[in-house]
Design a protein around this motif. Sequence first.
Motif, PDB file in Angstrom:
ATOM      1  N   GLY A 123       0.813  -1.209   0.000  1.00 34.52           N
ATOM      2  CA  GLY A 123       0.000   0.000   0.000  1.00 34.52           C
ATOM      3  C   GLY A 123       0.846   1.258   0.000  1.00 34.52           C
ATOM      4  N   GLU A 124       1.982   1.206   0.708  1.00 41.90           N
ATOM      5  CA  GLU A 124       2.877   2.369   0.734  1.00 41.90           C
ATOM      6  C   GLU A 124       3.561   2.560  -0.623  1.00 41.90           C
ATOM      7  OE1 GLU A 124       3.745   2.128   5.536  1.00 41.90           O
ATOM      8  OE2 GLU A 124       5.082   1.119   4.117  1.00 41.90           O
ATOM      9  N   ARG A 125       3.877   1.470  -1.291  1.00 42.64           N
ATOM     10  CA  ARG A 125       4.429   1.586  -2.644  1.00 42.64           C
ATOM     11  C   ARG A 125       3.415   2.250  -3.577  1.00 42.64           C
ATOM     12  NH1 ARG A 125       8.544  -2.794  -4.210  1.00 42.64           N
ATOM     13  NH2 ARG A 125       9.439  -3.398  -2.205  1.00 42.64           N
ATOM     14  N   GLN A 126       2.140   1.882  -3.387  1.00 44.38           N
ATOM     15  CA  GLN A 126       1.088   2.479  -4.216  1.00 44.38           C
ATOM     16  C   GLN A 126       1.015   3.985  -3.976  1.00 44.38           C
ATOM     17  OE1 GLN A 126      -0.380   0.649  -6.383  1.00 44.38           O
ATOM     18  NE2 GLN A 126      -2.020   1.935  -7.156  1.00 44.38           N
ATOM     19  N   ARG A 127       1.155   4.386  -2.725  1.00 42.74           N
ATOM     20  CA  ARG A 127       1.113   5.816  -2.419  1.00 42.74           C
ATOM     21  C   ARG A 127       2.358   6.537  -2.928  1.00 42.74           C
ATOM     22  NH1 ARG A 127      -0.034   6.574   3.680  1.00 42.74           N
ATOM     23  NH2 ARG A 127       0.525   4.378   3.894  1.00 42.74           N
ATOM     24  N   ILE A 128       3.504   5.845  -2.938  1.00 37.60           N
ATOM     25  CA  ILE A 128       4.712   6.433  -3.534  1.00 37.60           C
ATOM     26  C   ILE A 128       4.473   6.688  -5.023  1.00 37.60           C
ATOM     27  CG2 ILE A 128       7.098   5.925  -4.200  1.00 37.60           C
ATOM     28  CD1 ILE A 128       7.368   4.527  -1.426  1.00 37.60           C
ATOM     29  N   ALA A 129       3.817   5.732  -5.691  1.00 37.76           N
ATOM     30  CA  ALA A 129       3.506   5.908  -7.114  1.00 37.76           C
ATOM     31  C   ALA A 129       2.562   7.090  -7.319  1.00 37.76           C
ATOM     32  CB  ALA A 129       2.891   4.630  -7.674  1.00 37.76           C
ATOM     33  N   LEU A 130       1.591   7.250  -6.425  1.00 34.39           N
ATOM     34  CA  LEU A 130       0.672   8.381  -6.527  1.00 34.39           C
ATOM     35  C   LEU A 130       1.415   9.692  -6.273  1.00 34.39           C
ATOM     36  CD1 LEU A 130      -2.114   9.625  -6.832  1.00 34.39           C
ATOM     37  CD2 LEU A 130      -2.594   9.013  -4.448  1.00 34.39           C
ATOM     38  N   ALA A 131       2.298   9.701  -5.262  1.00 31.77           N
ATOM     39  CA  ALA A 131       3.092  10.904  -4.994  1.00 31.77           C
ATOM     40  C   ALA A 131       3.951  11.264  -6.198  1.00 31.77           C
ATOM     41  CB  ALA A 131       3.965  10.673  -3.756  1.00 31.77           C
ATOM     42  N   ARG A 132       4.504  10.262  -6.852  1.00 35.05           N
ATOM     43  CA  ARG A 132       5.317  10.492  -8.060  1.00 35.05           C
ATOM     44  C   ARG A 132       4.490  11.168  -9.145  1.00 35.05           C
ATOM     45  NH1 ARG A 132       7.889   5.136  -9.807  1.00 35.05           N
ATOM     46  NH2 ARG A 132       5.780   4.642 -10.536  1.00 35.05           N
ATOM     47  N   ALA A 133       3.246  10.716  -9.310  1.00 31.91           N
ATOM     48  CA  ALA A 133       2.365  11.333 -10.310  1.00 31.91           C
ATOM     49  C   ALA A 133       2.024  12.764  -9.927  1.00 31.91           C
ATOM     50  CB  ALA A 133       1.093  10.501 -10.463  1.00 31.91           C
ATOM     51  N   LEU A 134       1.756  13.001  -8.654  1.00 31.94           N
ATOM     52  CA  LEU A 134       1.396  14.341  -8.200  1.00 31.94           C
ATOM     53  C   LEU A 134       2.551  15.325  -8.351  1.00 31.94           C
ATOM     54  CD1 LEU A 134      -0.598  13.432  -4.957  1.00 31.94           C
ATOM     55  CD2 LEU A 134      -1.541  14.169  -7.155  1.00 31.94           C
ATOM     56  N   LEU A 135       3.774  14.811  -8.249  1.00 30.54           N
ATOM     57  CA  LEU A 135       4.952  15.676  -8.343  1.00 30.54           C
ATOM     58  C   LEU A 135       5.007  16.389  -9.692  1.00 30.54           C
ATOM     59  CD1 LEU A 135       7.515  16.493  -6.758  1.00 30.54           C
ATOM     60  CD2 LEU A 135       8.693  14.581  -7.866  1.00 30.54           C
ATOM     61  N   ARG A 136       4.395  15.794 -10.713  1.00 29.52           N
ATOM     62  CA  ARG A 136       4.402  16.403 -12.043  1.00 29.52           C
ATOM     63  C   ARG A 136       3.346  17.492 -12.182  1.00 29.52           C
ATOM     64  NH1 ARG A 136       3.609  11.882 -16.312  1.00 29.52           N
ATOM     65  NH2 ARG A 136       3.506  13.749 -17.604  1.00 29.52           N
ATOM     66  N   THR A 137       2.463  17.619 -11.183  1.00 30.71           N
ATOM     67  CA  THR A 137       1.311  18.543 -11.262  1.00 30.71           C
ATOM     68  C   THR A 137       0.641  18.446 -12.631  1.00 30.71           C
ATOM     69  OG1 THR A 137       2.732  20.418 -11.871  1.00 30.71           O
ATOM     70  CG2 THR A 137       2.220  20.137  -9.534  1.00 30.71           C
ATOM     71  N   PRO A 138       0.123  17.263 -12.980  1.00 29.74           N
ATOM     72  CA  PRO A 138      -0.438  17.060 -14.320  1.00 29.74           C
ATOM     73  C   PRO A 138      -1.754  17.810 -14.498  1.00 29.74           C
ATOM     74  CG  PRO A 138      -0.943  15.190 -12.927  1.00 29.74           C
ATOM     75  CD  PRO A 138      -0.034  16.075 -12.124  1.00 29.74           C
ATOM     76  N   ASP A 139      -2.085  18.089 -15.759  1.00 31.75           N
ATOM     77  CA  ASP A 139      -3.397  18.656 -16.069  1.00 31.75           C
ATOM     78  C   ASP A 139      -4.492  17.616 -15.856  1.00 31.75           C
ATOM     79  OD1 ASP A 139      -2.333  21.117 -16.849  1.00 31.75           O
ATOM     80  OD2 ASP A 139      -1.989  20.424 -18.890  1.00 31.75           O
ATOM     81  N   VAL A 140      -4.163  16.339 -16.151  1.00 32.92           N
ATOM     82  CA  VAL A 140      -5.122  15.245 -15.995  1.00 32.92           C
ATOM     83  C   VAL A 140      -4.439  14.117 -15.237  1.00 32.92           C
ATOM     84  CG1 VAL A 140      -6.691  13.644 -17.149  1.00 32.92           C
ATOM     85  CG2 VAL A 140      -6.154  15.846 -18.231  1.00 32.92           C
ATOM     86  N   LEU A 141      -5.019  13.733 -14.101  1.00 35.54           N
ATOM     87  CA  LEU A 141      -4.520  12.613 -13.308  1.00 35.54           C
ATOM     88  C   LEU A 141      -5.448  11.431 -13.538  1.00 35.54           C
ATOM     89  CD1 LEU A 141      -2.637  11.444 -11.107  1.00 35.54           C
ATOM     90  CD2 LEU A 141      -4.218  12.388  -9.394  1.00 35.54           C
ATOM     91  N   LEU A 142      -4.899  10.340 -14.081  1.00 28.79           N
ATOM     92  CA  LEU A 142      -5.656   9.130 -14.384  1.00 28.79           C
ATOM     93  C   LEU A 142      -5.321   8.063 -13.346  1.00 28.79           C
ATOM     94  CD1 LEU A 142      -4.822   9.156 -18.185  1.00 28.79           C
ATOM     95  CD2 LEU A 142      -7.056   9.690 -17.238  1.00 28.79           C
ATOM     96  N   LEU A 143      -6.330   7.577 -12.640  1.00 28.04           N
ATOM     97  CA  LEU A 143      -6.127   6.595 -11.573  1.00 28.04           C
ATOM     98  C   LEU A 143      -6.901   5.325 -11.894  1.00 28.04           C
ATOM     99  CD1 LEU A 143      -6.661   8.943  -8.467  1.00 28.04           C
ATOM    100  CD2 LEU A 143      -4.498   8.359  -9.587  1.00 28.04           C
ATOM    101  N   ASP A 144      -6.194   4.196 -11.968  1.00 33.94           N
ATOM    102  CA  ASP A 144      -6.851   2.902 -12.180  1.00 33.94           C
ATOM    103  C   ASP A 144      -6.947   2.216 -10.829  1.00 33.94           C
ATOM    104  OD1 ASP A 144      -7.830   0.480 -12.922  1.00 33.94           O
ATOM    105  OD2 ASP A 144      -6.353   0.084 -14.481  1.00 33.94           O
ATOM    106  N   GLU A 145      -8.023   2.527 -10.097  1.00 41.35           N
ATOM    107  CA  GLU A 145      -8.264   2.001  -8.746  1.00 41.35           C
ATOM    108  C   GLU A 145      -6.988   2.056  -7.914  1.00 41.35           C
ATOM    109  OE1 GLU A 145     -10.000   2.017  -6.179  1.00 41.35           O
ATOM    110  OE2 GLU A 145     -11.607   0.878  -7.110  1.00 41.35           O
ATOM    111  N   ALA A 146      -6.466   3.263  -7.768  1.00 42.19           N
ATOM    112  CA  ALA A 146      -5.187   3.454  -7.085  1.00 42.19           C
ATOM    113  C   ALA A 146      -5.278   3.242  -5.586  1.00 42.19           C
ATOM    114  CB  ALA A 146      -4.651   4.856  -7.366  1.00 42.19           C
ATOM    115  N   THR A 147      -6.485   3.021  -5.039  1.00 47.74           N
ATOM    116  CA  THR A 147      -6.621   2.782  -3.605  1.00 47.74           C
ATOM    117  C   THR A 147      -6.810   1.301  -3.293  1.00 47.74           C
ATOM    118  OG1 THR A 147      -9.024   3.105  -3.668  1.00 47.74           O
ATOM    119  CG2 THR A 147      -7.671   5.049  -3.245  1.00 47.74           C
ATOM    120  N   ALA A 148      -6.563   0.429  -4.278  1.00 47.44           N
ATOM    121  CA  ALA A 148      -6.900  -0.988  -4.122  1.00 47.44           C
ATOM    122  C   ALA A 148      -6.158  -1.654  -2.971  1.00 47.44           C
ATOM    123  CB  ALA A 148      -6.618  -1.728  -5.423  1.00 47.44           C
TER     124      ALA A 148
END
Length: 227
Positions: A123-148
Amino acid sequence: MRGVSLVIPRHGHTAIVGPSGAGKTTLFSLVLRFLEPTGGALLLDGRPYRDHSHDEIRSRLAYVEQDTPVVPGTIRDNLLLARPGATDGELRRVLDEVRLAEKIDALEEGLDTPLSGAAVSGGERQRIALARALLRTPDVLLLDEATAQLDGLTEAAVQTCVRARAATGAVVTIAHRLSTVIDADTIVVMEAGRVRAHGGHAELLATDALYRELVEALRITADPQAA
């Protein structure tokens, strides 16, 4: 995918739901340009995808899979994949957003902890991946059940993060839990490659039989804290 007409607002949270084979992953693959459509058109900011390079499109998007891979190396290495020049302060900001900063501060090697070790859970690895995505401040954030892989309390924290991100950009979620979609601005129900219905949770419960079946089959409740 057939006859799909869908607009994703510049700001807000859009959730995509549907049974297996409905087309949810195909939809994401088209948006990410892993697939090219054989008919119809995709547009970004009103311009057809064909007028953008692959790099231009993907620079505007960030994608977090259900089982997002991490690369060999440290927590810092994995975060910096998104923005190699990010400062420690920027890394801490995104780790705060996914409620991981205190956990990583407590590790003996902090940001330099190898991800191959047992100190970091799935679960912590999943949150690291989400933090990595947020670091880019994207215009569109696509999540494939990122809380699984997250427990209830951590999932709630991530949902708070999603709501905050939706206030400044677009968040699109493929979801299998009601707790993921209940706060979405719009829920899109897909079936057999088509958009069957869209609306809010209460509206779809009242008007769409498939959505009711999905809720019943997953044995999920209207209370996100109980999911």
